[in-house]
Scaffold this active site. Sequence first.
Site, PDB file in Angstrom:
ATOM      1  N   CYS A 197       6.714  25.505 -50.240  1.00  0.00           N
ATOM      2  CA  CYS A 197       6.192  24.905 -51.102  1.00  0.00           C
ATOM      3  C   CYS A 197       7.227  24.767 -52.496  1.00  0.00           C
ATOM      4  O   CYS A 197       7.397  23.793 -53.176  1.00  0.00           O
ATOM      5  CB  CYS A 197       4.959  25.945 -51.903  1.00  0.00           C
ATOM      6  SG  CYS A 197       3.832  26.345 -50.942  1.00  0.00           S
ATOM      7  N   CYS A 242       5.554  31.043 -50.872  1.00  0.00           N
ATOM      8  CA  CYS A 242       5.848  30.016 -49.723  1.00  0.00           C
ATOM      9  C   CYS A 242       6.985  29.113 -49.931  1.00  0.00           C
ATOM     10  O   CYS A 242       7.164  28.540 -51.027  1.00  0.00           O
ATOM     11  CB  CYS A 242       4.463  29.268 -49.336  1.00  0.00           C
ATOM     12  SG  CYS A 242       4.567  27.514 -49.049  1.00  0.00           S
TER      13      CYS A 242
END
Length: 439
Positions: free
Chosen positions: A57, A54
């Site tokens: 993130c 991700c």
Amino acid sequence: MTANKKLFLVSTVSFTVLLNIATASAYVEELDDRFKNTRRADEIWLIEFYAPWCTFCQQLDPVWYEIGAELKSMGSPISVGKVDADVHRSLAKEFRVTDYPAIKLWKDDLKYNYRGPRTKEAIMDFADRVSGPVVRALPSQQLFQNVMSRHDVLFVYVGGTSDLKEKYFSAAKELIVHTYFFSATRHILPKAVTLEEYPAVVVFKEGTYFLYNEQQDGELVSWINRERFLSYLTFDSYTLYAMGDTGKVVVMAVLDEKKPTKDSIRYKTLMQRAATEYKDFYSREFQFGHMDGNLYINGIIMDELAMPAIIALNMSNDGYFLPPNKVETMEQLVKFLDAVSKGRIRLQGGNGYLQRIKRMVFNTRTTVTTILTEAPLLGALLFFVFGFVGSTFCFVLYKSCEMVRSRMREEREEAEALQSPGRDKNTETRKNPSEKKAD
Ligand SMILES: *[C@@H]1O[C@H](CO)[C@@H](O)[C@H](O)[C@H]1NC(C)=O
């Protein structure tokens, strides 16, 4: 500079950088599934759930390490951790993680969900608010004035022990993710404030105050959810998303603030007037404001909204209403609001299964078009790469499906939890439609 010196410099610099990262990340603990059992009951944890694939993130990482270091240096009782939710699924499940990155605060037996901009300031403010006392006492007039000047919207319980006080505390426990809660005795209130009855729950905002009245206003939690916003808002994706909790229909002018036109100014003024002059009439049902840019709204209506425009949105079901005729005067606006309120205008959009798929396709198409128009060469290259590694795409698709499935499961669980008392109401899991999937 000789090659040797250069090498020395480069290695020193990279060493310093490495050292910085190492010391910064030293205050963020990598947690795993065992954490559930090893955490002591009095510990407060701020936790990020991430997935290795991700990108949002990864963008959060430096912010997260800074938060860890800063809380440590302040001597805060909050510990900071992160969890690879792909690996430690049972911990992620316990925290009802569906989207990444998910930011949670665990205090006592409650797990609070953070939804807001992923900046250091905003996250630290959340951590400070939620980790502190649920209701903060205001023991002096001076402190009351001080707090008044720092908050646009201020909830205060006035009075001694009562049933209402208990309700207030339990509402505060749930809604502390959104706003601060205070309590005071009647002697602390400014002279201009005269309450007919005690105990009372009061909200101070926009230079005046409103009293909670159980008969008229219903549940205290719903009343707080309706009152915790100013009557006119400049929307961003987070505030708009939060409107889902209020049960109000959002009526806004969508405009390009960088290119103000006569029309866009007129629309904005109209919204401001509706919010102030018609407050008593509309504030229970409608929330007024404006939003800069149509990007987010386009994602909801799955079309390009020509700016400036006036639109009404029901954020509880992602549905929307467009005025069938031009709305340029107060009279026309009143007519439009009346039609929305009485269900005389067809609700478009929504969050049915088909609508969600349509929205996913629309968002993908928008992203692709943006890439193609802004960087055609890169776009062509990307398509080539995409064709080449189709398997990646399949993986992403699989991941999204998995996410949708887990979310549906979650919603079901939540609906069931609704019927049983003591549910963990703060673990909100609805997805912010503006946040494109991080995968
Ligand atoms: C908004 O959506 C909720 C949930 O579907 C619904 O109960 C409510 O009646 C809707 N409001 C309007 C004005 O359509």
